[in-house]
Design an enzyme around this catalytic site. Structure first.
Site, PDB file in Angstrom:
ATOM      1  N   GLY A  73       9.404 -12.903  -8.578  1.00 46.55           N
ATOM      2  CA  GLY A  73      10.394 -12.698  -8.737  1.00 46.55           C
ATOM      3  C   GLY A  73      10.565 -11.846  -9.763  1.00 46.55           C
ATOM      4  O   GLY A  73      11.862 -10.424  -9.985  1.00 46.55           O
ATOM      5  N   HIS A 140       2.647   8.714   6.609  1.00 46.10           N
ATOM      6  CA  HIS A 140       1.724   9.948   5.631  1.00 46.10           C
ATOM      7  C   HIS A 140       2.691  10.175   4.338  1.00 46.10           C
ATOM      8  O   HIS A 140       3.815  10.429   4.351  1.00 46.10           O
ATOM      9  CB  HIS A 140       2.037  10.990   6.844  1.00 46.10           C
ATOM     10  N   HIS A 149       4.858  -4.510  -4.531  1.00 47.96           N
ATOM     11  CA  HIS A 149       4.303  -4.793  -3.323  1.00 47.96           C
ATOM     12  C   HIS A 149       5.098  -4.479  -2.237  1.00 47.96           C
ATOM     13  O   HIS A 149       6.571  -5.076  -1.904  1.00 47.96           O
ATOM     14  CB  HIS A 149       4.910  -6.672  -3.402  1.00 47.96           C
TER      15      HIS A 149
END
Length: 212
Positions: A73, A140, A149
């Site tokens: 969360g 790139h 994340h």
């Protein structure tokens, strides 16, 4: 082979264990997590205890640790735990799955996990304690800030910047040359075509803000 402890015992922790086993880089001592001591979590690996025994584990000569708690969360939970363990003296190596394709000049921070079939291309940098989950692509010259994340199958196109503690959901796409601020959440399947300021939650195609 040097031993390592796994912090957390959920689904992401099992994935991390699989990566470590296949990479033959460490011997897994067990899990530090809430639960019954000795409880088998995955394969033959068990819970050694909760966070309150971490100092004892360190005194036994186990100084390597892996933060294997996924997004809960908000990434500040993982950040707080990492800081606690680092103060005790634990070292967090980057864990990279053998199937990942990572360009030779990519900068990877401590404690970062790069999962199965992930691609990270040239001149990119990945901050400390990030998670790049199964099959995501960081193209790139991208930058992913610490504690962020990038979920399963997400695509970060070239020259984009992802801030700190930001979550990019499964199969989301960030087009090239964009900046997403710190502490953002980009929902699963979202297509980001404009810069996003800090602390925004975005969903949809194209991405639109959800206001609390």
């Amino acid at each position: 082979m040097e031993k390592i402890i796994i912090i957390g015992a959920g689904g992401h922790a099992k994935t991390v264990v699989d990566t470590i086993e296949r990479g033959h880089c460490f011997e897994i001592a067990g899990f530090l997590a809430e639960g019954r001591v000795g409880e088998r979590v995955y394969k033959n690996y068990t819970i050694l205890g909760a966070d309150n025994i971490a100092k004892t584990i360190f005194s036994m000569g186990i100084s390597k640790a892996c933060m294997a708690i996924g997004f809960m969360g908000k990434s500040s939970i993982r950040e707080k735990l990492c800081c606690q363990y680092k103060k005790m003296g634990f070292d967090f190596p980057a864990i990279i799955d053998p199937s990942a394709i990572v360009a030779s000049d990519v900068m990877i921070g401590e404690g970062t996990y790069i999962g199965r079939c992930v691609v990270v291309n040239a001149n990119s940098s990945i901050g400390d304690f990030c998670i790049l989950n199964t099959g995501c692509i960081v193209e790139h010259e991208c930058k992913v800030g610490k504690y962020s994340h990038v979920s399963i199958g997400a695509v970060i196109c070239g020259q984009s910047v992802i801030g700190e503690r930001t979550f990019i959901g499964a199969n989301a796409t960030v087009i090239q040359c964009l900046t997403i601020g710190n502490d953002c959440i980009v929902g699963a399947g979202t297509v980001v075509i404009r810069n996003i300021e800090e602390r925004k939650t975005m969903v949809g195609n194209p991405a639109k803000e959800i206001r609390e």
